[in-house]
Design an enzyme around this catalytic site. Structure first.
Site, PDB file in Angstrom:
ATOM      1  N   SER A  20      25.075  36.929 -14.626  1.00  0.00           N
ATOM      2  CA  SER A  20      25.451  37.801 -15.752  1.00  0.00           C
ATOM      3  C   SER A  20      24.302  37.888 -16.767  1.00  0.00           C
ATOM      4  O   SER A  20      24.070  38.952 -17.354  1.00  0.00           O
ATOM      5  CB  SER A  20      26.748  37.333 -16.427  1.00  0.00           C
ATOM      6  OG  SER A  20      26.559  36.110 -17.089  1.00  0.00           O
ATOM      7  N   ASN A  21      23.566  36.810 -16.956  1.00  0.00           N
ATOM      8  CA  ASN A  21      22.385  36.885 -17.830  1.00  0.00           C
ATOM      9  C   ASN A  21      21.310  37.775 -17.203  1.00  0.00           C
ATOM     10  O   ASN A  21      20.670  38.564 -17.894  1.00  0.00           O
ATOM     11  CB  ASN A  21      21.818  35.491 -18.105  1.00  0.00           C
ATOM     12  CG  ASN A  21      22.574  34.788 -19.208  1.00  0.00           C
ATOM     13  OD1 ASN A  21      22.423  35.127 -20.377  1.00  0.00           O
ATOM     14  ND2 ASN A  21      23.418  33.824 -18.836  1.00  0.00           N
ATOM     15  N   LEU A 101      12.950  22.116 -11.203  1.00  0.00           N
ATOM     16  CA  LEU A 101      11.669  22.541 -10.637  1.00  0.00           C
ATOM     17  C   LEU A 101      10.707  21.365 -10.514  1.00  0.00           C
ATOM     18  O   LEU A 101      10.727  20.433 -11.317  1.00  0.00           O
ATOM     19  CB  LEU A 101      11.036  23.612 -11.535  1.00  0.00           C
ATOM     20  CG  LEU A 101      11.873  24.874 -11.763  1.00  0.00           C
ATOM     21  CD1 LEU A 101      11.093  25.858 -12.630  1.00  0.00           C
ATOM     22  CD2 LEU A 101      12.278  25.525 -10.448  1.00  0.00           C
ATOM     23  N   HIS A 117      19.738  27.943 -21.757  1.00  0.00           N
ATOM     24  CA  HIS A 117      20.572  26.754 -21.593  1.00  0.00           C
ATOM     25  C   HIS A 117      21.788  26.883 -22.523  1.00  0.00           C
ATOM     26  O   HIS A 117      21.628  27.267 -23.689  1.00  0.00           O
ATOM     27  CB  HIS A 117      19.762  25.498 -21.946  1.00  0.00           C
ATOM     28  CG  HIS A 117      20.541  24.240 -21.766  1.00  0.00           C
ATOM     29  ND1 HIS A 117      20.795  23.707 -20.518  1.00  0.00           N
ATOM     30  CD2 HIS A 117      21.150  23.434 -22.665  1.00  0.00           C
ATOM     31  CE1 HIS A 117      21.538  22.615 -20.666  1.00  0.00           C
ATOM     32  NE2 HIS A 117      21.754  22.423 -21.957  1.00  0.00           N
ATOM     33  N   GLY A 151       9.778  18.316 -18.520  1.00  0.00           N
ATOM     34  CA  GLY A 151      11.024  17.646 -18.905  1.00  0.00           C
ATOM     35  C   GLY A 151      12.164  18.652 -18.880  1.00  0.00           C
ATOM     36  O   GLY A 151      12.055  19.726 -19.463  1.00  0.00           O
ATOM     37  N   ASP A 153      15.075  20.896 -19.710  1.00  0.00           N
ATOM     38  CA  ASP A 153      15.671  21.406 -20.949  1.00  0.00           C
ATOM     39  C   ASP A 153      14.965  20.876 -22.201  1.00  0.00           C
ATOM     40  O   ASP A 153      15.584  20.679 -23.244  1.00  0.00           O
ATOM     41  CB  ASP A 153      17.178  21.060 -21.024  1.00  0.00           C
ATOM     42  CG  ASP A 153      17.962  21.652 -19.864  1.00  0.00           C
ATOM     43  OD1 ASP A 153      17.591  22.739 -19.397  1.00  0.00           O
ATOM     44  OD2 ASP A 153      18.942  21.029 -19.423  1.00  0.00           O
TER      45      ASP A 153
HETATM   46  C1  GRF Z   1      24.458  30.306 -18.156  1.00  0.00           C
HETATM   47  O1  GRF Z   1      25.471  29.690 -18.901  1.00  0.00           O
HETATM   48  C2  GRF Z   1      23.112  29.733 -18.522  1.00  0.00           C
HETATM   49  O2  GRF Z   1      23.034  29.326 -19.855  1.00  0.00           O
HETATM   50  C3  GRF Z   1      22.992  28.561 -17.603  1.00  0.00           C
HETATM   51  O3  GRF Z   1      23.581  28.974 -16.385  1.00  0.00           O
HETATM   52  C4  GRF Z   1      24.564  29.977 -16.671  1.00  0.00           C
HETATM   53  C5  GRF Z   1      24.256  31.143 -15.794  1.00  0.00           C
HETATM   54  O4  GRF Z   1      25.280  32.104 -15.834  1.00  0.00           O
HETATM   55  N1  GRF Z   1      21.625  28.152 -17.439  1.00  0.00           N
HETATM   56  P1  GRF Z   1      25.081  33.549 -15.223  1.00  0.00           P
HETATM   57  O5  GRF Z   1      24.788  33.378 -13.744  1.00  0.00           O
HETATM   58  O6  GRF Z   1      23.953  34.206 -15.935  1.00  0.00           O
HETATM   59  O7  GRF Z   1      26.387  34.246 -15.449  1.00  0.00           O
END
Ligand code: GRF
Length: 200
Positions: A20-21, A101, A117, A151, A153
């Protein structure tokens, strides 16, 4: 310089899931003057839902499953790196890419790889961020876009969005509201980042 303004920065998004992002990043990149274009989406999971979403938006997709590489994480990431370079990618955005990674890939893209994150870093690196914020009795939660460093996050923060925690919140309900904030924050930060990029 005018050539810089004319050609959008080529971005790749790495995903493992629904993306979704990734979709928010693609959509924002396809608007005028965004300064970047999502040129490639790579998933380490062959049937990640986000791959079909990206393809429907006209973006080139690639599945590079990690499983055939067994324990050789470096070899998998060399394949990812080769695909990024073959596509002329300049900036990598991790968006729900569920792999830690190796230093090799991190170093290869140092200063040009972003991650989102779901917490207000430095609070709650790692998993189960929303449950941890609720268990701690926090008044707010949120999300962070940061540069990727070795490191997990831990890289420099590029932007954050805050979400109020309300009575009766559950991790799922909070996650949904934070996701909405993520979809606004990540494209904004990526756009600013790409616009400020000094290109070789
Ligand atoms: C998000 O909550 C992001 O912060 C985390 O993984 C999730 C990915 O969600 N790293 P989507 O696949 O973008 O819906």
């Amino acid at each position: 310089m005018s050539s810089q303004a004319a050609s959008p920065v080529r971005v790749a998004v790495l995903i493992s899931g629904t993306g979704s992002n990734m979709a928010a990043l693609i959509d924002a990149g396809q608007t005028a003057d965004s300064g970047y274009d999502v040129a490639l989406v790579i998933s380490n999971i062959e049937d990640a839902g986000g791959l079909a979403v990206a393809a429907a938006k006209g973006v080139q997709t690639l599945s590079i499953p990690h499983k055939p590489f067994g324990k050789d994480r470096e070899a998998h990431e060399r394949a990812v790196d080769a695909a990024l370079r073959a596509a002329g990618v300049e900036v990598v955005a991790l968006a729900g890419y569920m792999r830690i990674l190796t230093p090799g890939l991190v170093r290869a893209w140092e200063g040009r790889m972003l991650n989102i994150h779901p917490s207000l870093l430095p609070l709650y690196p790692g998993l189960d961020t929303h449950a941890r914020a609720l268990a701690a009795g926090d008044a707010e939660a949120g999300c962070t876009v940061h540069l990727v460093t070795e490191g997990v996050d831990e890289g420099p923060v590029l932007g954050q969005a805050r979400v109020r925690i309300i009575d009766g919140d559950t991790p799922a309900a909070l996650a949904e509201r934070v996701k909405t904030a993520e979809h606004r924050l990540y494209p904004q930060v990526l756009r600013n980042f790409c616009q400020g990029l000094v290109r070789d």
